[in-house]
Design an enzyme around this catalytic site. Structure first.
Site, PDB file in Angstrom:
ATOM      1  N   PHE A 227       6.866  15.192 -25.277  1.00 54.95           N
ATOM      2  CA  PHE A 227       8.413  14.822 -25.537  1.00 54.95           C
ATOM      3  C   PHE A 227       8.764  13.576 -25.069  1.00 54.95           C
ATOM      4  O   PHE A 227       8.538  13.018 -23.752  1.00 54.95           O
ATOM      5  CB  PHE A 227       9.383  15.911 -24.834  1.00 54.95           C
TER       6      PHE A 227
ATOM      7  N   ASP B 185       4.802   8.069 -19.682  1.00 53.55           N
ATOM      8  CA  ASP B 185       5.997   8.397 -19.761  1.00 53.55           C
ATOM      9  C   ASP B 185       6.473   9.124 -18.346  1.00 53.55           C
ATOM     10  O   ASP B 185       6.029  10.228 -18.173  1.00 53.55           O
ATOM     11  CB  ASP B 185       6.411   9.093 -20.832  1.00 53.55           C
TER      12      ASP B 185
ATOM     13  N   LYS C 213      15.677   8.746 -16.015  1.00 52.90           N
ATOM     14  CA  LYS C 213      16.572   9.943 -15.720  1.00 52.90           C
ATOM     15  C   LYS C 213      16.794   9.574 -13.948  1.00 52.90           C
ATOM     16  O   LYS C 213      17.919   9.234 -13.710  1.00 52.90           O
ATOM     17  CB  LYS C 213      15.559  11.254 -15.570  1.00 52.90           C
TER      18      LYS C 213
END
Ligand SMILES: *Cc1c(COP(=O)(O)O)cnc(C)c1O
Length: 407
Positions: free
Chosen positions: A146, A231, A260
């Site tokens: 993702f 990532d 995040k």
């Protein structure tokens, strides 16, 4: 003529139903306040928040140092655009380079944007490598990845539920099996410019890349002059007990995407690029109006301050072991509900035997907010400064939910 403002008090639920885009299936819960690992709903009920807003609220809610830094900065200078310098962006870049190694940082506003920057970096590397545009642009990603909802991120995310309805996608993405080195190696050709994956897959159910795989990929990239791009949007910023999750493998990537937890609640993303590729981006090649504002960077600096001053990386390493062991014990007690617990530090997935939705609802009813993930997984993502007592309480709530569903 503009309409007069309505004086009718409408409930938040009604306002969402009437006016908010229907792209989320949300539970009936309205949050109004938070403190540490706790949040309160509009009826005054409190919950243990082990979503952390999907790994964002690294310091929990409203940490006093973070709040003070934001209040100070908001009264000083909030936005400049990237037309000009300001002290916070330079300082945050310096601090991130301190964690990642010699290199350069680009600031943006989200994980997807950080990954877009990585994908553009890979394209530039391909142009440099082949001496021509459009010759070398293939990026090998991982199955079940993702990387976000933008076109680049989505194209790197080989999941029907993400891509459906939005094709054609960006060309040039191939996919290997995470932790299967040969499945990546066999796809490398003259067109390949980079390998790109999550150090620990989050959305698809907490699947860590093994240290051996990471080291193998590093060697492959060295051998074929490919960028190793990781990532770390979800697994970075201390969540695994190291600042970056790849540190557990002792490697250094060529580029990192993060977001995040970096702002502790403020939207901020960043790409770190190794010094040897630091010149690929030249003036005009990429940009953003909002990226790296004085306010967002103040948030990032406050997060790093607290992580360092309160020794949060050590706390995650120290407290996660007993917590994981306790959860594993609960899973073993209820094999009809759970088959195990995966993950590192405070990035955990409880592997269920069926759809997590009813479990998430029952946990919520019992006072614990958790996040679903692919492959029937419940994700537990407490803030990095969660207390051992709160961790223990989460275990009791999970046990009570399994027990109630067994009775
Ligand atoms: C959340 C996430 C993204 C997307 O970040 P946004 O801020 O939602 O754009 C990308 N990659 C990973 C691994 C993520 O967990």
């Amino acid at each position: 003529m503009t309409a007069a403002p309505s004086i009718v008090r409408t409930s938040t639920a009604e306002l969402y139903d009437a006016h908010v885009l229907k792209n989320y299936a949300r539970p009936a819960l309205t949050l109004v306040r938070g403190r540490g690992a706790q949040v309160w709903d509009d009826a005054g009920r409190d919950y243990l928040d082990f979503t952390s807003g999907i790994a964002v609220s690294a310091l929990g809610h409203c940490h006093p140092h973070w709040v003070a830094a934001m209040q100070r900065q908001a009264a000083e200078l909030i936005h400049t655009s990237n037309l000009f310098r300001h002290p916070n962006q330079g300082e945050l870049a310096r601090r991130l380079v301190g964690y990642a190694g010699p290199g350069r940082v680009f600031f943006c506003n989200s994980g997807a944007e950080a990954n877009e920057a990585l994908i553009k970096l890979a394209r530039l590397h391909g142009v440099k490598k082949s001496g021509e545009e459009g010759k070398c642009y293939k990026i090998i990603c991982a199955k079940n990845a993702f990387h976000g909802r933008t076109y680049g991120g989505m194209s790197a995310t080989p999941q029907e539920k993400i891509q459906k309805g939005f094709r054609p996608l960006v060309p040039g993405f191939a996919f290997g099996e995470l932790n299967n080195l040969e499945s990546f190696a066999s796809q490398i050709d003259d067109q390949t410019t980079a390998i790109f994956f999550e150090t620990i897959q989050g959305e698809s159910g907490i699947n860590p890349a093994t240290p051996e795989f990471l080291r193998g990929i590093r060697e492959l990239c060295n051998k074929h002059n490919l960028l190793l791009m990781l990532d770390e949007v979800q697994c970075g910023i201390g969540r695994t007990g190291r600042f970056y999750a790849f540190e557990h493998a002792g490697i250094t990537p060529d580029a990192i995407g993060m977001a995040k937890g970096l702002g502790g609640g403020m939207p901020i993303g960043a790409m770190w690029v190794h010094e040897r590729h630091g010149e690929l981006f030249q003036p005009g090649y990429h940009g953003t109006t909002f990226g790296g504002t004085p306010l967002a960077c103040a948030a990032g600096l406050a997060v790093l301050d607290v992580i360092e001053r309160e020794g949060l990386l050590e706390q995650v390493r120290k407290n996660s072991g007993p917590w994981i062991a306790a959860l594993q014990k609960v899973a073993a007690e209820f094999p009809q509900h759970a088959t195990g617990v995966r993950g590192v530090g405070y990035l955990l997935g409880v592997q269920l035997t069926s759809d997590p939705a009813p479990y998430l609802a029952a946990l919520r009813e019992a006072g614990l907010l958790a996040v679903g993930a692919g492959g029937n997984v419940v994700r537990l993502l407490p803030p990095l400064n969660v207390t051992p007592a709160e961790l223990a309480r989460s275990v009791e709530i999970v046990r009570s939910v399994f027990a109630a569903k067994t009775a």
